[in-house]
Design a protein around this motif. Sequence first.
Motif, PDB file in Angstrom:
ATOM      1  N   ILE A 166      43.054  38.481 -31.338  1.00 50.22           N
ATOM      2  CA  ILE A 166      44.159  38.654 -31.792  1.00 50.22           C
ATOM      3  C   ILE A 166      44.620  37.216 -32.672  1.00 50.22           C
ATOM      4  CG2 ILE A 166      46.853  38.503 -31.456  1.00 50.22           C
ATOM      5  CD1 ILE A 166      46.003  40.502 -28.861  1.00 50.22           C
ATOM      6  N   SER A 167      44.088  36.134 -31.917  1.00 55.91           N
ATOM      7  CA  SER A 167      44.290  34.878 -32.547  1.00 55.91           C
ATOM      8  C   SER A 167      43.579  34.660 -33.763  1.00 55.91           C
ATOM      9  CB  SER A 167      43.821  33.820 -31.530  1.00 55.91           C
ATOM     10  OG  SER A 167      44.022  32.668 -32.216  1.00 55.91           O
ATOM     11  N   ARG A 168      42.448  35.291 -34.023  1.00 54.61           N
ATOM     12  CA  ARG A 168      41.432  35.348 -34.939  1.00 54.61           C
ATOM     13  C   ARG A 168      42.081  36.243 -36.034  1.00 54.61           C
ATOM     14  NH1 ARG A 168      35.950  36.306 -31.848  1.00 54.61           N
ATOM     15  NH2 ARG A 168      35.707  34.124 -31.227  1.00 54.61           N
ATOM     16  N   ALA A 169      42.552  37.355 -35.819  1.00 52.30           N
ATOM     17  CA  ALA A 169      43.474  38.288 -36.956  1.00 52.30           C
ATOM     18  C   ALA A 169      44.679  37.544 -37.408  1.00 52.30           C
ATOM     19  CB  ALA A 169      43.847  39.436 -36.106  1.00 52.30           C
ATOM     20  N   VAL A 170      45.163  36.864 -36.522  1.00 50.46           N
ATOM     21  CA  VAL A 170      46.473  36.172 -37.072  1.00 50.46           C
ATOM     22  C   VAL A 170      46.259  34.892 -37.965  1.00 50.46           C
ATOM     23  CG1 VAL A 170      48.498  34.785 -36.220  1.00 50.46           C
ATOM     24  CG2 VAL A 170      47.981  36.530 -34.830  1.00 50.46           C
ATOM     25  N   SER A 171      45.005  34.247 -37.585  1.00 49.84           N
ATOM     26  CA  SER A 171      44.775  33.179 -38.681  1.00 49.84           C
ATOM     27  C   SER A 171      44.409  33.489 -39.879  1.00 49.84           C
ATOM     28  CB  SER A 171      43.456  32.360 -37.893  1.00 49.84           C
ATOM     29  OG  SER A 171      43.956  31.964 -36.664  1.00 49.84           O
ATOM     30  N   ILE A 216      50.957  27.839 -36.253  1.00 51.41           N
ATOM     31  CA  ILE A 216      51.019  27.671 -34.680  1.00 51.41           C
ATOM     32  C   ILE A 216      52.001  28.607 -34.166  1.00 51.41           C
ATOM     33  CG2 ILE A 216      51.417  25.629 -32.908  1.00 51.41           C
ATOM     34  CD1 ILE A 216      50.441  23.666 -35.050  1.00 51.41           C
ATOM     35  N   PHE A 217      53.232  28.560 -34.595  1.00 56.49           N
ATOM     36  CA  PHE A 217      54.312  29.342 -34.008  1.00 56.49           C
ATOM     37  C   PHE A 217      53.793  30.844 -33.866  1.00 56.49           C
ATOM     38  CE2 PHE A 217      57.894  32.460 -34.562  1.00 56.49           C
ATOM     39  CZ  PHE A 217      58.902  31.859 -33.591  1.00 56.49           C
ATOM     40  N   SER A 218      53.273  31.338 -34.866  1.00 55.73           N
ATOM     41  CA  SER A 218      52.639  32.727 -34.876  1.00 55.73           C
ATOM     42  C   SER A 218      51.657  33.137 -33.806  1.00 55.73           C
ATOM     43  CB  SER A 218      52.154  32.984 -36.232  1.00 55.73           C
ATOM     44  OG  SER A 218      52.892  33.175 -37.421  1.00 55.73           O
ATOM     45  N   GLN A 219      50.928  31.990 -33.493  1.00 50.39           N
ATOM     46  CA  GLN A 219      49.824  31.978 -32.576  1.00 50.39           C
ATOM     47  C   GLN A 219      50.625  31.933 -30.973  1.00 50.39           C
ATOM     48  OE1 GLN A 219      46.589  32.553 -32.706  1.00 50.39           O
ATOM     49  NE2 GLN A 219      46.142  31.817 -34.753  1.00 50.39           N
ATOM     50  N   PHE A 226      50.765  35.325 -28.445  1.00 54.06           N
ATOM     51  CA  PHE A 226      50.309  35.153 -27.199  1.00 54.06           C
ATOM     52  C   PHE A 226      51.274  35.641 -25.997  1.00 54.06           C
ATOM     53  CE2 PHE A 226      49.619  33.223 -23.229  1.00 54.06           C
ATOM     54  CZ  PHE A 226      48.457  33.131 -22.897  1.00 54.06           C
ATOM     55  N   ILE A 227      52.550  35.181 -26.537  1.00 51.87           N
ATOM     56  CA  ILE A 227      53.922  35.559 -25.521  1.00 51.87           C
ATOM     57  C   ILE A 227      54.131  36.964 -25.800  1.00 51.87           C
ATOM     58  CG2 ILE A 227      56.055  35.078 -25.249  1.00 51.87           C
ATOM     59  CD1 ILE A 227      56.089  32.403 -26.162  1.00 51.87           C
ATOM     60  N   PHE A 228      53.820  37.557 -26.756  1.00 50.40           N
ATOM     61  CA  PHE A 228      54.117  39.092 -27.146  1.00 50.40           C
ATOM     62  C   PHE A 228      53.014  39.897 -26.490  1.00 50.40           C
ATOM     63  CE2 PHE A 228      53.523  42.935 -29.467  1.00 50.40           C
ATOM     64  CZ  PHE A 228      54.631  43.627 -29.237  1.00 50.40           C
ATOM     65  N   THR A 229      51.625  39.156 -26.371  1.00 45.10           N
ATOM     66  CA  THR A 229      50.617  40.176 -25.566  1.00 45.10           C
ATOM     67  C   THR A 229      50.843  40.171 -24.139  1.00 45.10           C
ATOM     68  OG1 THR A 229      48.916  39.569 -27.470  1.00 45.10           O
ATOM     69  CG2 THR A 229      48.155  40.373 -25.305  1.00 45.10           C
ATOM     70  N   ARG A 238      50.080  41.683 -42.680  1.00 43.99           N
ATOM     71  CA  ARG A 238      48.954  41.956 -41.728  1.00 43.99           C
ATOM     72  C   ARG A 238      49.577  41.596 -40.182  1.00 43.99           C
ATOM     73  NH1 ARG A 238      44.492  38.434 -44.321  1.00 43.99           N
ATOM     74  NH2 ARG A 238      44.469  39.534 -46.629  1.00 43.99           N
ATOM     75  N   LEU A 239      50.421  40.548 -40.008  1.00 44.11           N
ATOM     76  CA  LEU A 239      51.114  40.333 -38.767  1.00 44.11           C
ATOM     77  C   LEU A 239      51.867  41.468 -38.199  1.00 44.11           C
ATOM     78  CD1 LEU A 239      52.592  36.831 -39.707  1.00 44.11           C
ATOM     79  CD2 LEU A 239      50.827  37.372 -38.255  1.00 44.11           C
ATOM     80  N   VAL A 240      52.289  42.334 -39.160  1.00 42.84           N
ATOM     81  CA  VAL A 240      52.903  43.705 -38.889  1.00 42.84           C
ATOM     82  C   VAL A 240      51.762  44.758 -37.936  1.00 42.84           C
ATOM     83  CG1 VAL A 240      54.466  45.712 -39.410  1.00 42.84           C
ATOM     84  CG2 VAL A 240      54.885  43.523 -40.447  1.00 42.84           C
ATOM     85  N   VAL A 241      50.902  44.652 -38.803  1.00 42.37           N
ATOM     86  CA  VAL A 241      49.809  45.670 -38.207  1.00 42.37           C
ATOM     87  C   VAL A 241      49.543  45.142 -36.865  1.00 42.37           C
ATOM     88  CG1 VAL A 241      47.545  46.620 -38.606  1.00 42.37           C
ATOM     89  CG2 VAL A 241      49.121  46.313 -40.640  1.00 42.37           C
ATOM     90  N   ILE A 242      49.479  43.860 -36.833  1.00 42.29           N
ATOM     91  CA  ILE A 242      48.649  43.320 -35.291  1.00 42.29           C
ATOM     92  C   ILE A 242      49.622  43.524 -34.447  1.00 42.29           C
ATOM     93  CG2 ILE A 242      48.351  41.145 -34.266  1.00 42.29           C
ATOM     94  CD1 ILE A 242      47.320  40.113 -37.044  1.00 42.29           C
ATOM     95  N   PHE A 243      50.949  43.425 -34.772  1.00 39.30           N
ATOM     96  CA  PHE A 243      52.305  43.830 -33.826  1.00 39.30           C
ATOM     97  C   PHE A 243      52.144  45.111 -33.233  1.00 39.30           C
ATOM     98  CE2 PHE A 243      56.914  44.540 -33.196  1.00 39.30           C
ATOM     99  CZ  PHE A 243      57.041  43.663 -32.217  1.00 39.30           C
ATOM    100  N   PHE A 244      51.856  46.020 -34.402  1.00 35.85           N
ATOM    101  CA  PHE A 244      52.007  47.629 -33.864  1.00 35.85           C
ATOM    102  C   PHE A 244      50.754  47.977 -33.105  1.00 35.85           C
ATOM    103  CE2 PHE A 244      49.802  51.648 -34.957  1.00 35.85           C
ATOM    104  CZ  PHE A 244      50.744  52.532 -34.829  1.00 35.85           C
ATOM    105  N   LEU A 245      49.454  47.241 -33.477  1.00 33.87           N
ATOM    106  CA  LEU A 245      48.399  47.543 -32.452  1.00 33.87           C
ATOM    107  C   LEU A 245      48.495  47.004 -31.227  1.00 33.87           C
ATOM    108  CD1 LEU A 245      45.481  46.657 -35.192  1.00 33.87           C
ATOM    109  CD2 LEU A 245      46.304  49.150 -34.340  1.00 33.87           C
TER     110      LEU A 245
END
Length: 631
Positions: free
Chosen positions: A159-164, A86-89, A93-96, A10-17
Amino acid sequence: MTEKIPGRYRLVVIFFLIMTAASFITRIVLCVKSLPAMELSLPLLAKIFGVGLFFDVVAFSYALIPFAILIVVIPDRVHNWRISRIFSQIFFFIFTFAMLFNGVSEYIFFDEFATRYNFIAVDYLIYTTEVIRNIRESYPVGLIITSLTVITVIPFIPISRAVSRTFPSNAPLRKRAAISGSILLLPIASFFFVDLAMTEISPNNYANELAGNGLYGFASAFRNNELDFNKFYAAKDDNLVMNHLRTLLVSPDKHGIAREIHGKGAMKRHNVILVCVESLSAEYMTAFGNNKGITPNLDRLAKESLFFTHLYASGTRTVRGLEAITLSIPPLPGTAIVKRPGNENLFSIGAVMKNHGYDNHFIYGGRGYFDNMNYFFANNGFKDIDQTDMTKEEVTFKNAWGVCDEDLFDKTIKQADISFAQKQPFFSFVMTTSNHRPYTYPEGKIDIPSGSGRDGAVKYTDYALNQLIEKSKMKPWFKETIFIIVADHCAGSARKLALPIKNYEIPMLIYAPNIVKPKIVDKMMAQIDIAPTLLGLLNISYSSSFFGRDIFDKNINNERAFIGTYQKLGYIDGNRLLTLDPGKKVEQYSFTRADGNTTPIPADDRLLMNGLAYYQGSAYTYKQKLGRVAQ
């Protein structure tokens, strides 16, 4: 939406979106900005966003490579650690923020150059000191970063909620390897089958730029810093092309293009100061229709000079102008020769003048390591003088790009004094910097405040040029000196057309009241003709390997010129334009000089052969190292 996709994928999908949403919004903003230059229709709009989405996906596929690898190598146990969450969050954030920052950067770049990231962006990335300082002097960087950081919080909440929700995740190594392998097929396929030429969906250059992806364009330019002409362009047999080129240049050379040029009398050992002015488009002068009065001194000087009113710049960057003037060679596809390795001991105006006893200097207001200028000139007949050679007392004003033009010209006069004292004729090639963003210069010199825009920078450069002439008049060497004032390139060439002919027009003045008579020269001239024309004025005899010609040679009847970007090459013959593109694409047009408007015309083999003779011929001679200067 992501709930149906298992675990960490799902992280890949979030990255794509995030990436595609940012690209989509950027495309909308740039499209609105470009509306005045486009005849927009629903089919064209569909192409822009359809092809644009395709390139967004391609760019995403390359960015996905590290993800695909990490999915395999990081075991579930490590992935599910609290620190990983934590690192993913933090990462997202940095990527956004980075995607928003990239959108703003693309807008600024598009506003300056009317194009997505390209070769210019690659060049700027290399010379970070000058570029970062220029950006800081031109834009409120702190405010932009602070604002973007605050704005990033808004989309980051969902985005944070989706990552969690992607944690915890469990997937065996074999399954992860299979999925990653499938993911990697996308960038591999893109590498072999996708080309930037696919963005050419319309005759309108703005539409083509909007159909692209800035990050993909940047990577493409970085990858293609040199393009093999025979591989990418509509080339013919090298022997056939070279024979035709020798016919055009009247060269008896069986291998290269060497021929003997004979002066029209005794050699005239006049001094030469050639001022290459940053971004001096013809449109700034009154003679070309400008009514703002920002070049009063050049307008007056033009009436006292040989004034060339039909001259075309070779390209859109300083290095293209330097290449054309010094080497008299059409623009090769890819980066300019000035920046290429192996550019030493080329046949150049520096070599010819040095062989005839001239004291040659390249004098630059900035730091000459930028764009490899110092190295190029030092290895092609010149001694270098740049900002680092000026004392504190000699510098009254400087910005990100170098000292002000007045300081540069004062240094030029000092060097002329030294050469004159040594009883040597001198040739000074002077490159200015003031007419460049951030457009800052000493206050109180002109009636436009420093930093207020291009008009002020042009008027200050005009003022400084007049100071150069007036101060030189007080010197004993003035009466024996030829002043050449010409632009390196125009201020902006990206318009509705990929090669907007009108926007490649630049002025040139040859001022020497005791040597040349004032005259308007309206014969078509290419930037590569400047060196042979200068040598003709000096009656210098030499063995030439130049592609250019003396504009005053009475044996020349046809009018031709060369214009280009780092990929698209243009050959002008009378009122016709031949364009050559990667992918072996060839197009021919007629055009009107008054406005530069083009109309497609039927293919003319003669026009194509003439264009190939110069472009393929120059690529061949450079690659084969023909016409080099023996050391």
